[in-house]
Design an enzyme around this catalytic site. Structure first.
Site, PDB file in Angstrom:
ATOM      1  N   THR A   1      -3.123   3.626  -3.966  1.00  0.00           N
ATOM      2  CA  THR A   1      -2.685   2.277  -4.365  1.00  0.00           C
ATOM      3  C   THR A   1      -2.843   2.145  -5.886  1.00  0.00           C
ATOM      4  O   THR A   1      -1.966   2.544  -6.627  1.00  0.00           O
ATOM      5  CB  THR A   1      -3.478   1.179  -3.624  1.00  0.00           C
ATOM      6  OG1 THR A   1      -4.881   1.444  -3.721  1.00  0.00           O
ATOM      7  CG2 THR A   1      -3.076   1.123  -2.163  1.00  0.00           C
TER       8      THR A   1
ATOM      9  N   LYS B   1      -8.405   8.001  -0.765  1.00  0.00           N
ATOM     10  CA  LYS B   1      -7.883   7.128  -1.797  1.00  0.00           C
ATOM     11  C   LYS B   1      -8.904   6.039  -2.061  1.00  0.00           C
ATOM     12  O   LYS B   1      -9.713   5.681  -1.203  1.00  0.00           O
ATOM     13  CB  LYS B   1      -6.540   6.514  -1.399  1.00  0.00           C
ATOM     14  CG  LYS B   1      -6.522   5.635  -0.159  1.00  0.00           C
ATOM     15  CD  LYS B   1      -6.965   4.195  -0.333  1.00  0.00           C
ATOM     16  CE  LYS B   1      -6.259   3.536  -1.488  1.00  0.00           C
ATOM     17  NZ  LYS B   1      -6.769   2.117  -1.657  1.00  0.00           N
TER      18      LYS B   1
ATOM     19  N   THR C   1     -10.625  -0.575  -2.120  1.00  0.00           N
ATOM     20  CA  THR C   1     -10.433  -0.181  -0.708  1.00  0.00           C
ATOM     21  C   THR C   1     -10.393   1.314  -0.666  1.00  0.00           C
ATOM     22  O   THR C   1      -9.846   1.845  -1.578  1.00  0.00           O
ATOM     23  CB  THR C   1      -9.089  -0.771  -0.372  1.00  0.00           C
ATOM     24  OG1 THR C   1      -9.370  -2.134  -0.396  1.00  0.00           O
ATOM     25  CG2 THR C   1      -8.573  -0.311   0.950  1.00  0.00           C
TER      26      THR C   1
ATOM     27  N   GLU D   1     -11.329   1.652 -11.115  1.00  0.00           N
ATOM     28  CA  GLU D   1     -10.391   0.852 -11.906  1.00  0.00           C
ATOM     29  C   GLU D   1     -10.978   0.545 -13.291  1.00  0.00           C
ATOM     30  O   GLU D   1     -12.027  -0.079 -13.412  1.00  0.00           O
ATOM     31  CB  GLU D   1     -10.048  -0.436 -11.168  1.00  0.00           C
ATOM     32  CG  GLU D   1      -9.179  -0.175  -9.947  1.00  0.00           C
ATOM     33  CD  GLU D   1      -8.952  -1.399  -9.077  1.00  0.00           C
ATOM     34  OE1 GLU D   1      -8.041  -1.345  -8.236  1.00  0.00           O
ATOM     35  OE2 GLU D   1      -9.683  -2.383  -9.223  1.00  0.00           O
TER      36      GLU D   1
ATOM     37  N   ASN E   1      -7.546  -6.403 -11.938  1.00  0.00           N
ATOM     38  CA  ASN E   1      -7.783  -7.231 -10.756  1.00  0.00           C
ATOM     39  C   ASN E   1      -7.420  -8.693 -10.959  1.00  0.00           C
ATOM     40  O   ASN E   1      -7.214  -9.418  -9.995  1.00  0.00           O
ATOM     41  CB  ASN E   1      -9.227  -7.070 -10.308  1.00  0.00           C
ATOM     42  CG  ASN E   1      -9.457  -5.733  -9.633  1.00  0.00           C
ATOM     43  OD1 ASN E   1      -9.104  -5.549  -8.484  1.00  0.00           O
ATOM     44  ND2 ASN E   1     -10.013  -4.787 -10.377  1.00  0.00           N
TER      45      ASN E   1
ATOM     46  N   THR F   1       0.296 -10.187  -9.137  1.00  0.00           N
ATOM     47  CA  THR F   1       1.287 -10.872 -10.000  1.00  0.00           C
ATOM     48  C   THR F   1       1.866  -9.949 -11.050  1.00  0.00           C
ATOM     49  O   THR F   1       2.764 -10.315 -11.764  1.00  0.00           O
ATOM     50  CB  THR F   1       0.642 -12.076 -10.691  1.00  0.00           C
ATOM     51  OG1 THR F   1      -0.510 -11.651 -11.436  1.00  0.00           O
ATOM     52  CG2 THR F   1       0.250 -13.119  -9.679  1.00  0.00           C
TER      53      THR F   1
END
Length: 480
Positions: A217, A245, A256, A348, A475, A480
């Site tokens: 993702t 992942k 996740t 991230e 995040n 968006t």
């Protein structure tokens, strides 16, 4: 009240502008290095090999779920991701023989468990934690979590579609989903995509890589690894492979993230279940990026259920304390740790991996708890990003972990720099310690923290990453 005394909260735009200005003033030593890939790249690069050493075990270069003999995989683009994305988004990992594999699994403890988690868990729970499995079907794009009864129906439809294409019973198909929570899967694309991806199943490295890419993702790299382990005379050499992942929403229980592991040994089913749980306790349940436990976390591990000539071990592994089981457990744990470390490495916005080693605890469980507490500390993670050797944050996080220990025995080191001994702070070169953190960040390397809390035999390790500005940006704008 005079108008001049009225307090007007800053607007969202002003706050964003101030944040950008602060970031622009940050010295270059603390800025995020460019990741190896970018979120959404059609063909992301691989993660580095992070599998630790294990006895009688060697890493298989470029290995993955197809490295063990008798397993096939595939990954295709069915159009499940954001509009226009061409990255693969549906994967299958399957037993390539006529006999189903033996499946064991570990799942999230989040009470808002996704529909596929509930389905898989029910299948395994009905069979004492193990079940025959022909294939694991995985989709990215939508998590199928918090989707109510419709999510359950969609999961069953995916299972039935896959079972029909494979020619097996519904109960021999397990499923996983990852993506945005609360969104229904794009069934108009997913259901026709399942027979297509099953048609592409093949037993080669490229197919394993395609599956690894399809389950990503926000990952900037795809994650896979494989090892070979010599089980000794009469048992032969066994291979274990895996893919996973995860980049954000990563925290123990589980951390996740999705994972599939394959093994061409033949292992007694309940022993395989116990081995998988032990390996996950020392790996996937010891990784944290941001403190958020996902709704979808799942690891499914497959091993062969019967001996097949030329495939895997020549004898069954049936006894937990046998030499063969000990070797296999060590190799399985090492593989799982390598995969889980790749998740933290690709956290991230991260610039470096953090590895926290704890020793001297009363039990391994206590040591792991302390290690997780330190690896999850937002204050310490931010200090690492800022290249600030603020070791008091390490001591603080160890202390609030909820584990009893005598602080007069506490010892802390940051890489080669000793910071505390016998509960007493030590003089150290702060500039050199900061340089250690900077050097790790410059090459997306590993920051190692060593902690001792006494003279007990318990030890454990946890994996995390630093906390950067980019994590907030990713995040804040996820949907968006």
């Amino acid at each position: 009240m005079a108008a001049s005394s009225v307090h007007h909260p800053p607007s969202h735009a002003r706050l964003q502008g101030a944040a950008r200005a602060r970031r622009a003033r940050v010295p270059s030593r603390t800025r995020l290095i460019p990741p190896l890939g970018a979120i959404g790249d059609v063909n992301p690069p691989p993660a580095p090999n992070l599998v630790p050493d294990a006895p009688y075990t060697k890493v298989v270069e470029n290995g993955g779920v197809c490295t063990p003999r008798g397993f096939a995989a595939a990954g295709i683009c069915a159009g499940l991701r954001a509009s226009g994305s061409e990255r693969r988004d549906v994967a299958v990992v399957a037993a390539a023989t006529d006999e189903p594999a033996t499946a064991a699994g570990v799942f999230t403890l989040n009470r808002v468990a996704a529909a596929p988690v509930q389905y898989d868990r029910a299948i395994l729970d009905a069979n004492d934690g193990v079940a025959p499995c022909r294939a694991v079907v995985i989709n990215a794009g939508q998590a199928n979590a918090a989707t109510g009864s419709q999510g359950d129906e969609d999961t069953k439809a995916c299972v039935q579609t896959a079972a029909t294409a494979l020619g097996c019973s519904d109960s021999e198909v397990l499923v996983m989903s990852t993506g945005v929570i609360g969104k229904r899967m794009k069934m108009e694309n997913l259901l026709p995509g399942i027979p297509k991806v099953i048609h592409e199943l093949a037993e080669n490295d490229e197919s394993g890589m395609n599956a690894a890419v399809a389950i990503t993702t926000t990952d900037t790299v795809y994650k896979q690894a494989a090892v070979e382990v010599d089980l000794g005379e009469g048992f032969g050499t066994v291979r274990i492979g895996g893919t996973c992942k995860g980049s954000g929403m990563i925290h123990p229980n589980m951390a996740t993230m999705l994972g599939v592991i394959t093994c061409d040994a033949v292992v007694e089913p309940t022993l395989w279940r116990d081995m998988v749980r032990a390996a996950c306790d020392a790996s996937f349940n010891q990784v944290t990026v941001d403190g958020d436990t996902s709704t979808n976390d799942t690891v499914i591990a497959l091993c062969h259920s019967v001996n097949t000539p030329g495939i895997g071990a020549d004898a069954h592994v049936t006894t937990a304390n046998s030499e063969q089981a000990v070797r296999l457990q060590a190799a399985l744990t090492a593989l799982a740790q390598g995969l889980s470390k790749s998740i933290a490495w690709d956290g991230e916005g991260a610039t470096c991996l953090m590895q926290v080693n704890v020793s001297g605890a009363s039990t391994d469980s206590d040591a792991r708890t302390i290690a997780r507490s330190v690896a999850a500390s937002s204050l310490f993670k931010a200090a690492v990003f800022g290249r600030d050797p603020n070791w008091g944050r390490i001591a603080c996080a160890a202390g609030y972990a909820g584990v009893e220990f005598d602080q007069s025995t506490l010892r802390i080191s940051l890489g080669p720099h000793a910071l505390m001994e016998a509960g007493q702070p030590l003089e150290f070169d702060e500039k050199a310690a900061s340089g250690y953190l900077k050097a790790a960040g410059d090459v997306r390397g590993t920051v190692v923290v060593d902690i001792s809390v006494g003279s007990g035999q318990g030890s454990g390790v946890a994996f995390g990453c630093d906390l950067s500005y980019d994590y907030v940006e990713i995040n804040a704008e996820y949907t968006t």
